[in-house]
Design an enzyme around this catalytic site. Structure first.
Site, PDB file in Angstrom:
ATOM      1  N   ARG A  94      56.321  46.226  54.953  1.00 56.85           N
ATOM      2  CA  ARG A  94      55.107  44.966  55.215  1.00 56.85           C
ATOM      3  C   ARG A  94      54.647  46.034  55.832  1.00 56.85           C
ATOM      4  O   ARG A  94      52.878  45.272  55.762  1.00 56.85           O
ATOM      5  CB  ARG A  94      55.857  44.028  56.296  1.00 56.85           C
ATOM      6  CG  ARG A  94      55.069  43.018  56.610  1.00 56.85           C
ATOM      7  CD  ARG A  94      55.464  41.711  57.480  1.00 56.85           C
ATOM      8  NE  ARG A  94      56.733  41.789  57.681  1.00 56.85           N
ATOM      9  CZ  ARG A  94      56.912  42.439  58.864  1.00 56.85           C
ATOM     10  NH1 ARG A  94      56.060  41.853  59.541  1.00 56.85           N
ATOM     11  NH2 ARG A  94      58.257  41.987  59.526  1.00 56.85           N
ATOM     12  N   TYR A 102      32.191  31.358  45.532  1.00 57.15           N
ATOM     13  CA  TYR A 102      33.676  30.268  44.789  1.00 57.15           C
ATOM     14  C   TYR A 102      34.115  29.616  45.923  1.00 57.15           C
ATOM     15  O   TYR A 102      34.155  29.196  47.196  1.00 57.15           O
ATOM     16  CB  TYR A 102      34.765  31.582  44.981  1.00 57.15           C
ATOM     17  CG  TYR A 102      36.055  31.348  44.613  1.00 57.15           C
ATOM     18  CD1 TYR A 102      36.824  31.523  43.690  1.00 57.15           C
ATOM     19  CD2 TYR A 102      37.351  31.067  45.510  1.00 57.15           C
ATOM     20  CE1 TYR A 102      37.418  30.917  43.237  1.00 57.15           C
ATOM     21  CE2 TYR A 102      38.420  30.785  45.237  1.00 57.15           C
ATOM     22  CZ  TYR A 102      38.241  30.420  43.761  1.00 57.15           C
ATOM     23  OH  TYR A 102      39.853  30.563  43.514  1.00 57.15           O
ATOM     24  N   ASP A 118      32.109  39.887  48.600  1.00 55.39           N
ATOM     25  CA  ASP A 118      33.181  39.450  47.872  1.00 55.39           C
ATOM     26  C   ASP A 118      32.214  40.378  46.366  1.00 55.39           C
ATOM     27  O   ASP A 118      31.182  39.593  45.994  1.00 55.39           O
ATOM     28  CB  ASP A 118      33.160  37.973  47.487  1.00 55.39           C
ATOM     29  CG  ASP A 118      33.814  37.056  46.891  1.00 55.39           C
ATOM     30  OD1 ASP A 118      34.042  38.099  45.579  1.00 55.39           O
ATOM     31  OD2 ASP A 118      34.708  36.347  47.201  1.00 55.39           O
ATOM     32  N   LYS A 140      41.000  38.958  38.892  1.00 48.61           N
ATOM     33  CA  LYS A 140      39.814  39.072  38.266  1.00 48.61           C
ATOM     34  C   LYS A 140      39.695  40.765  37.597  1.00 48.61           C
ATOM     35  O   LYS A 140      40.696  41.084  36.891  1.00 48.61           O
ATOM     36  CB  LYS A 140      38.560  38.243  38.994  1.00 48.61           C
ATOM     37  CG  LYS A 140      38.684  36.859  39.989  1.00 48.61           C
ATOM     38  CD  LYS A 140      39.277  36.251  38.861  1.00 48.61           C
ATOM     39  CE  LYS A 140      40.088  35.078  39.641  1.00 48.61           C
ATOM     40  NZ  LYS A 140      38.647  34.543  40.903  1.00 48.61           N
TER      41      LYS A 140
END
Ligand SMILES: *Cc1c(COP(=O)(O)O)cnc(C)c1O
Length: 372
Positions: free
Chosen positions: A48, A101, A175, A200
């Site tokens: 982690r 978005y 973004d 994407k």
């Protein structure tokens, strides 16, 4: 520094030289890492915190976006959450561009109601308004450009100047999912942070869910984000990390093709009877258009043979999305209509198929959707 094409193609090569000389980086599934003794370490401990495959990916992502530090996480939303949860506390505020978005809107509404955060929307054009909205509690200005789905462009350089003049502590975050680092480098334009839905274009094959947060500087902000990531734990798993490294090797080639076919289709769509208006930012593979009211959206979708009616973008396979019922369904109808996200708005993700085949498919599907 090497050119971006070289960074992409070479990612991971040389990472295992001491053991095997593997050209494709190995995938490390181990969650625990042995220490040679007390206070001694290989640099890895528990996955982690830090993980060898993810580390290769993160160093590459930082280089691609001209940042000093990157974090690879489990989705684009996880990257957005990592940024906002790292820097905002009750009483703070943030500003976001107004055409985003849909999931980002949902997230912003969620944190503002649950965590007492005030947020304001900005139209991406009126810079005096932006300066007026920023105060000493404004932690983040969030932009998406080209906007989603109406393809408005925001001047990043000018925005960065206005934001940092109004409050030097405010983080300008962009973004960059739609254009990728091949066509837009927000950090070079003055942004402090870049976020990707790597699901994407970075992933590019409609088969990895992943996100990235890249910071301009590897300083106190990066440490804050790192501590928050260790605390929250939304890291990207080793296999997806490796798949993303693999996908990135062809990003430049894929983007060049998405862009070429995108430009071609954006021009050609304007001439198809039944297509009212085409929205295209002039670069990349994302196009939106309005279907004329004398045509039926459902018939159009059913008539498609190559394009898939599906909710995503940026992959090899061409997709068609209807934002009002998919990506932006969460928004109120009023807000959608103000932004032009009406029920006849169609969003096209131009894939890697032959461009003439794609045009023929859209042409025949529109023709077949005429209401008799
Ligand atoms: C898909 C998308 C997101 C969310 O990313 P996920 O990987 O689906 O969590 C954020 N921003 C943009 C522009 C997107 O297209």
């Amino acid at each position: 520094m090497a050119h971006i094409d070289t960074i992409l193609a070479q990612a991971g090569n040389g990472s295992d030289d001491e053991k095997s000389g593997a050209v494709s980086s190995p995938i490390y599934f181990s969650t625990a890492y042995r220490h040679p003794g007390l206070g001694r370490s290989t640099g890895f401990n528990y996955s982690r915190m830090i993980q060898p495959t993810r580390k290769i990916l993160e160093d590459e992502l930082a280089a691609l976006e001209h940042g000093q530090r990157a974090f690879a996480v489990s989705s684009g939303m996880a990257a957005i959450d990592l940024l906002f949860s790292s820097f905002l506390k009750e009483g703070d505020n943030f500003i976001a561009s107004d055409d985003l978005y849909g999931g980002s809107f949902r997230y912003f509404d969620d944190i503002s109601t649950k965590s007492g955060l005030d947020y304001k929307l900005w139209d991406g054009r009126n810079f005096q308004k932006l300066a007026d909205l920023i105060n000493d509690k404004t932690r983040i200005v969030w932009l998406e450009t080209p906007s989603n789905p109406t393809m408005k462009i925001i001047d990043l350089k000018r925005t960065a100047q206005v934001v940092h003049a109004a409050n030097p502590q405010t983080i300008l975050a962009v973004d960059n999912t739609f254009l990728s680092p091949i066509f837009q480098n927000p950090i070079l334009d003055g942004a402090d942070a870049v976020v990707h839905s790597a699901t994407k274009y970075l992933g590019g094959h409609n088969d990895i869910l992943a996100g990235a947060l890249i910071l301009k500087e590897d300083g106190p902000r990066a440490e804050t984000v790192y501590q928050n990531l260790v605390t929250r734990g939304q890291v990207l798993d080793p296999f997806s990390s490796w798949l993303l490294i693999r996908s990135l090797k062809t990003l430049h080639l894929r983007m060049a093709r998405h862009d070429k076919s995108g430009r071609f289709l954006a021009e050609a769509l304007k001439k198809i009877p039944g297509v009212d208006k085409v929205l295209y930012p002039g670069v990349g593979g994302m196009i939106s258009f309005y279907l004329n009211e004398k045509y039926d959206i459902d018939l159009f979708l059913r008539g498609l043979k190559i394009f898939s009616f599906a909710e995503s973008l940026g992959g090899a396979e061409s997709l068609i999305t209807i934002p009002s019922v998919q990506t932006h369904q969460y928004m109120s109808e009023k807000r959608r209509n103000q932004l032009g996200i009406t029920s006849n708005l169609v969003r096209v993700s131009v894939g890697l198929e032959d461009q003439q085949d794609l045009l023929d498919d859209l042409t025949q599907a529109v023709r077949g959707a005429a209401i008799k």
